[in-house]
Design a protein around this motif. Sequence first.
Motif, mmCIF file in Angstrom:
data_model
loop_
_atom_site.group_PDB
_atom_site.id
_atom_site.type_symbol
_atom_site.label_atom_id
_atom_site.label_comp_id
_atom_site.label_asym_id
_atom_site.label_seq_id
_atom_site.Cartn_x
_atom_site.Cartn_y
_atom_site.Cartn_z
ATOM 1 N N ILE A 1 0.824 -1.214 0.000
ATOM 2 C CA ILE A 1 0.000 0.000 0.000
ATOM 3 C C ILE A 1 0.860 1.267 0.000
ATOM 4 O O ILE A 1 0.562 2.218 -0.751
ATOM 5 N N PRO A 2 1.949 1.333 0.776
ATOM 6 C CA PRO A 2 2.779 2.548 0.746
ATOM 7 C C PRO A 2 3.394 2.870 -0.609
ATOM 8 O O PRO A 2 3.823 4.014 -0.840
ATOM 9 N N ARG A 3 3.439 1.913 -1.515
ATOM 10 C CA ARG A 3 4.052 2.164 -2.825
ATOM 11 C C ARG A 3 3.305 3.229 -3.619
ATOM 12 O O ARG A 3 3.872 3.814 -4.555
ATOM 13 N N VAL A 4 2.034 3.469 -3.281
ATOM 14 C CA VAL A 4 1.261 4.470 -4.026
ATOM 15 C C VAL A 4 0.905 5.690 -3.184
ATOM 16 O O VAL A 4 0.242 6.607 -3.671
ATOM 17 N N THR B 1 3.728 12.885 1.829
ATOM 18 C CA THR B 1 3.165 13.680 2.923
ATOM 19 C C THR B 1 1.964 13.014 3.594
ATOM 20 O O THR B 1 1.386 13.581 4.525
ATOM 21 N N LEU B 2 1.602 11.815 3.127
ATOM 22 C CA LEU B 2 0.376 11.178 3.596
ATOM 23 C C LEU B 2 0.651 9.809 4.206
ATOM 24 O O LEU B 2 1.731 9.234 4.041
ATOM 25 N N THR C 1 7.249 9.194 10.289
ATOM 26 C CA THR C 1 7.975 8.711 9.119
ATOM 27 C C THR C 1 7.236 7.590 8.391
ATOM 28 O O THR C 1 7.575 7.262 7.251
ATOM 29 N N ASP C 2 6.220 7.013 9.041
ATOM 30 C CA ASP C 2 5.543 5.856 8.464
ATOM 31 C C ASP C 2 4.506 6.271 7.417
ATOM 32 O O ASP C 2 3.739 7.214 7.630
ATOM 33 N N SER C 3 4.476 5.521 6.308
ATOM 34 C CA SER C 3 3.490 5.775 5.267
ATOM 35 C C SER C 3 2.261 4.882 5.423
ATOM 36 O O SER C 3 1.306 5.009 4.654
#
Length: 360
Positions: free
Chosen positions: A264-267, A271-272, A346-348
């Motif tokens: 999921i963090p790949r997209v 800033t989100l 720092t976590d996406s």
Amino acid sequence: MKENAYKEAGVDIEAGAELVERIKPHVRKTQRDGVMSGLGGFGAFFDVKQAGFTDPVLVSSTDGVGTKVKIAIETGNHDTIGIDLVAMCVNDIVVQGAEPLFFLDYFATGKLENDMAEAVIKGVADGCETAGCALIGGETAEMPGVYAAGDYDLAGFTVGAVERNAVITGEHISEGDVILGMASNGLHSNGYSLVRRIVEKTVGLGYDSPAPFRNGVSLGEALLTPTRIYVRPLLEALRCKDKQNRAAIHGMAHITGGGLRENIPRVIPDTLCAVIDAGAWDLPPVFKWLAEEGGLGAEDMALTFNCGIGMAVICDARSAEEVGRILTAQGESVYKIGRVEARTGTDSIRIDNMDTAWKS
């Protein structure tokens, strides 16, 4: 030199030619607009304009099925592993808005056994038919000394197209967007090295044993459930527009190797943060069994498996209900699994309630 010297060395050219003839009926059922040539040439032609595109951008992907192939080999069930191969590739390009156009496969084995090879390639054709793409070529490699007799491996390659103004990159994802989860068919094609280790360490359990988590099938049959192909439902949902007349779907993530935690963090823009509620859907029985039998914690599960969500769809909050309705009408099980928030650390991605919702 003897005429059959190559055959004596372990490569049967006649068997390869016979296989090509045997798979032609399976290939024909995948034909679609744009295909310009049949099997047998050095290369395959495809006309993107004939496929209906005006200003297309090409999108490509290649993948395999990992060590899931070992279960197919050990059980002698080769009918669906080709579906997995197609799914792993076409699901990767549809997340960028692309319609898969054509597919090529690579089948490598120690000694060509045509019944087995035909079953595998028929599965590839079945997957292509589901995805709406043409199987236009491939390679069958007989490599004695590299693969043992009875062993084989697969790789797949797909090319798709999307109109230039409809590419999905995730750049339009914004705070407040809703994250929908599309249910998986089970493990799909990831985590099988760990799965196989768990099976090997479980006393009295084999692939021919009854599946501990599913009635009426063997463990091997349950673990070979093919990867779900999400192409047609997602292409339909991509027609849904937000108030800016853009696609209401702002981003998608195919949940493959790395599980929910990594994909999921790949997209997600820098800033989100994607906030997932693990209690928004029921963890399917196969994952509960793996967690209990393998002593796996929630974090291991989130980093290894899809945990019941094969595709994450990030969409405009005002359009989420309509996107969900379209996907459901296409036969998908859809859950509202999260939202997008401003990133404070720092976590996406943050996955809440894992320890309680995924407790075995």
